[in-house]
Write an enzyme that holds these catalytic residues in place. Structure first.
Site, PDB file in Angstrom:
ATOM      1  N   ARG A 128      25.539 -10.951  -4.990  1.00 37.24           N
ATOM      2  CA  ARG A 128      27.016 -11.226  -4.846  1.00 37.24           C
ATOM      3  C   ARG A 128      27.878 -10.504  -5.861  1.00 37.24           C
ATOM      4  O   ARG A 128      27.853 -10.882  -7.180  1.00 37.24           O
ATOM      5  CB  ARG A 128      27.186 -12.725  -4.499  1.00 37.24           C
ATOM      6  CG  ARG A 128      28.628 -13.149  -4.862  1.00 37.24           C
ATOM      7  CD  ARG A 128      28.607 -14.902  -4.561  1.00 37.24           C
ATOM      8  NE  ARG A 128      29.524 -15.621  -4.704  1.00 37.24           N
ATOM      9  CZ  ARG A 128      29.921 -16.322  -5.823  1.00 37.24           C
ATOM     10  NH1 ARG A 128      28.947 -16.499  -7.032  1.00 37.24           N
ATOM     11  NH2 ARG A 128      31.119 -16.805  -6.005  1.00 37.24           N
TER      12      ARG A 128
ATOM     13  N   ARG B 231      45.664 -23.233  -8.241  1.00 33.26           N
ATOM     14  CA  ARG B 231      45.303 -23.610  -9.862  1.00 33.26           C
ATOM     15  C   ARG B 231      46.340 -24.109 -10.456  1.00 33.26           C
ATOM     16  O   ARG B 231      47.637 -23.619 -10.269  1.00 33.26           O
ATOM     17  CB  ARG B 231      44.441 -22.398 -10.528  1.00 33.26           C
ATOM     18  CG  ARG B 231      43.433 -21.903  -9.903  1.00 33.26           C
ATOM     19  CD  ARG B 231      42.907 -20.595 -10.614  1.00 33.26           C
ATOM     20  NE  ARG B 231      41.721 -20.147  -9.936  1.00 33.26           N
ATOM     21  CZ  ARG B 231      40.430 -20.561 -10.141  1.00 33.26           C
ATOM     22  NH1 ARG B 231      40.375 -21.634 -11.105  1.00 33.26           N
ATOM     23  NH2 ARG B 231      39.388 -20.089  -9.617  1.00 33.26           N
TER      24      ARG B 231
ATOM     25  N   LYS C 273      32.783 -19.059   4.401  1.00 31.77           N
ATOM     26  CA  LYS C 273      32.305 -20.269   3.488  1.00 31.77           C
ATOM     27  C   LYS C 273      32.852 -21.456   3.670  1.00 31.77           C
ATOM     28  O   LYS C 273      34.006 -21.489   4.047  1.00 31.77           O
ATOM     29  CB  LYS C 273      32.741 -19.749   2.067  1.00 31.77           C
ATOM     30  CG  LYS C 273      31.971 -18.431   1.431  1.00 31.77           C
ATOM     31  CD  LYS C 273      32.829 -17.884   0.112  1.00 31.77           C
ATOM     32  CE  LYS C 273      32.458 -19.012  -0.915  1.00 31.77           C
ATOM     33  NZ  LYS C 273      33.225 -18.662  -2.186  1.00 31.77           N
TER      34      LYS C 273
ATOM     35  N   THR D  71      25.818 -23.127  -4.411  1.00 33.00           N
ATOM     36  CA  THR D  71      26.016 -24.054  -5.591  1.00 33.00           C
ATOM     37  C   THR D  71      25.268 -25.074  -6.203  1.00 33.00           C
ATOM     38  O   THR D  71      24.482 -25.930  -5.593  1.00 33.00           O
ATOM     39  CB  THR D  71      27.111 -24.861  -5.074  1.00 33.00           C
ATOM     40  OG1 THR D  71      28.096 -24.082  -4.374  1.00 33.00           O
ATOM     41  CG2 THR D  71      28.102 -25.359  -6.344  1.00 33.00           C
TER      42      THR D  71
END
Length: 534
Positions: free
Chosen positions: A69, A110, A273, A331
């Site tokens: 990845r 963010r 995802k 994760t």
């Protein structure tokens, strides 16, 4: 008792204490090398500063990494290009095909820049910039117009990377910062500002992620930066693109249309995802539109109740099996091994349970990207997979249900894969071999628990790479044989040369007439090694 012995054998335990590695003994490889396999589920590794060298990438592949990845959220195209070149070089040297996936950042919201001049609270900023420390009951203002954070009348005013947030979050909605460590509730919107009350305090520094689990955010799934990454991925022949923060199938289809319009040949495959509540509501259509699915438990665990994540993980795996699509669990799988030489017992159980549930692949993030010993992490994960699958092989084998929602064009292929499982159970077949021009036959075969390896051939190099993701599948590149008989003869020779079979072994072949044509898998032959192909 056999399971106990295998779990505590020196072969499995000793490597956990190693910090340094010796190269495997040199082997004489045939012109077409087919590695033997002792585990079926695949390992996906994130490449970063700790794993980007040719030497380390070679170690990762040798120890079982089959998908790499590139995280487009970090680094630039120059650094990703060097890593891609190193991955391909290590793969070629070992003659082991691997897939490379570019992970699009998506509309990650963010906190903007907090300059060093802003220091609120007693904590020291570890980022070298400013810091805002908030406590329960404090008021924080999120601003769409502020270029950077500042203090106004004692109240922190934070800038945002997504300006429309202030208009899309309604009073009463939760606003989470830093993976939910800081929790706030929206009070009111005034002009281009959103006023929030802190429920759970903490430290806020530049660039911390913001999650809005109760809000309907309209940010596009694919940002301007993402489209540049898509172009780069096509230009550099990546094998997969991971689409972040998917909410519905339309977002997946938008990316597929872009690849199709760009005439991307045998196109990149798309991994959706799952990390938003909206994705769970639209799970069926997303899985159907995608080539593979990733359970991205990081943001998913922030956007939804943490206690529901294990249940959602099982649900997603079941949906993927229903559609015959690979599922990746990601994760914090071996998070403690970023620094430690052994995982926690809970982490080992997490990896094992993903295998028991039927995951096709398990992913390493910081463990392999920035961790202290990435090769050891991959080896450890491989040992857990091998032990888990070894236990599963001791159980009574039941017919796995065939995918019930296959595309009409692939219904015959899926049916043959289901039939192949029954043939294997009733025979002494040692291997399943298939010709899979675009990977579909191999993908459907991988969705069944054969308990024996599947060797899949294709003439298309990208398809060979993409099949590296499929559970139980060893992909091999081969020019299209002139006939089914010549395919069996050539494959038999390769299997014998690589010592995967011996004379008298039975091998189940799947292919089509003519070979090399898409969607043509229509034949199944049980062949005895050493006998004449018919």
């Amino acid at each position: 008792m056999a399971l106990t012995r295998s779990l505590f054998s020196s072969r499995l335990q000793a490597p956990l204490l190693k910090r340094f590695y010796t190269a495997p003994s040199p082997v004489t490889r045939t012109s077409t090398y087919i590695p033997s396999t002792t585990k079926f589920a695949k390992i996906m590794c994130t490449v970063g500063p700790a794993s980007e060298t040719h030497e380390t990438l070679t170690q990762l592949i040798e120890r079982g990494a089959r998908i790499f990845r590139l995280n487009f959220s970090h680094g630039d195209f120059e650094s990703h290009g060097k890593r891609l070149e190193a991955i391909r070089a290590a793969s070629r040297a070992l003659q082991i095909p691997v897939a490379v996936c570019g992970d699009l950042q998506g509309p990650k919201i963010r906190v903007g820049v907090i300059p060093a001049s802003v220091q609120v609270g007693d904590s020291a900023s570890r980022s070298g910039g400013g810091l805002v420390q908030v406590d329960a009951g404090d008021i924080v203002v999120l601003s769409a117009s502020a270029p950077e954070a500042h203090i106004r009348d004692g109240v922190p005013v934070l800038s945002l990377t997504y300006k429309d947030l202030v208009h899309e979050v309604e009073p009463g909605h939760l606003v989470l910062i830093n993976d939910g460590a800081i929790r706030m509730r929206a009070l009111k919107a005034e002009g281009d500002e959103l006023h929030c009350e802190v429920l759970v305090g903490g430290d806020i520094t530049s660039g911390k992620g913001i999650n809005l689990p109760e809000s309907n955010i309209k940010a596009p799934a694919i940002t301007k930066k993402d489209w540049a990454c898509v172009e780069w991925a096509m230009d550099h022949d990546l094998d997969y693109l991971a689409l972040s923060f998917v909410r519905n199938a339309a977002e997946v289809n938008e990316l597929k249309a872009k690849l199709r319009d760009a005439n991307d040949g045998h196109r990149l495959h798309i991994i959706s995802k799952i990390e938003k509540p909206q994705a769970i509501d639209n799970l069926h259509e997303i899985v159907e539109a995608s080539d593979a699915v990733m359970v991205a438990r990081g943001d998913l665990g922030v956007e939804m109740e943490l206690a529901t994540v294990p249940i959602i993980q099982k649900l997603i795996i079941e949906r993927c099996q229903m559609y015959g699509k690979p599922c990746i669990i990601a994760t914090q799988m071996l998070e403690s091994m970023i620094t430690s030489v052994i995982p926690t017992r809970a982490e080992a159980s997490d990896v094992a349970n993903a295998i028991f549930d039927g995951a096709d692949a398990v992913m390493l993030s910081a463990e392999s990207a920035t961790g202290a010993h990435p090769a050891l992490v991959v080896e450890t994960m491989g040992q857990i997979i091998e032990a888990s699958e070894g236990h599963m092989r001791t159980l009574v084998s039941h017919a796995s249900a065939p995918p019930t929602r296959t595309a009409a064009a692939h219904h015959l292929t899926a049916s043959l894969a289901y039939g192949a499982w029954h043939v294997v159970q009733e025979t002494r077949a040692k291997l399943v071999v298939c010709w899979s021009q675009h990977g579909n036959a191999a993908r459907y075969l991988s969705q069944h628990d054969f308990k024996i390896p599947i060797v899949a051939f294709s003439e298309i190099q990208r398809t060979v790479h993409q099949m590296a993701l499929f559970s139980g599948v060893t992909p091999v590149h081969m020019a299209v044989p002139s006939s089914t008989e010549s395919f069996i003869d050539a494959t038999e020779a390769l299997l014998l040369q690589n010592k995967l079979v011996t004379k008298g072994d039975q091998v189940l072949f799947l292919g089509g007439r003519p070979l090399g044509k898409s969607k043509s898998t229509n034949a199944m032959i049980l062949h005895e090694i050493g006998s004449k192909a018919v």
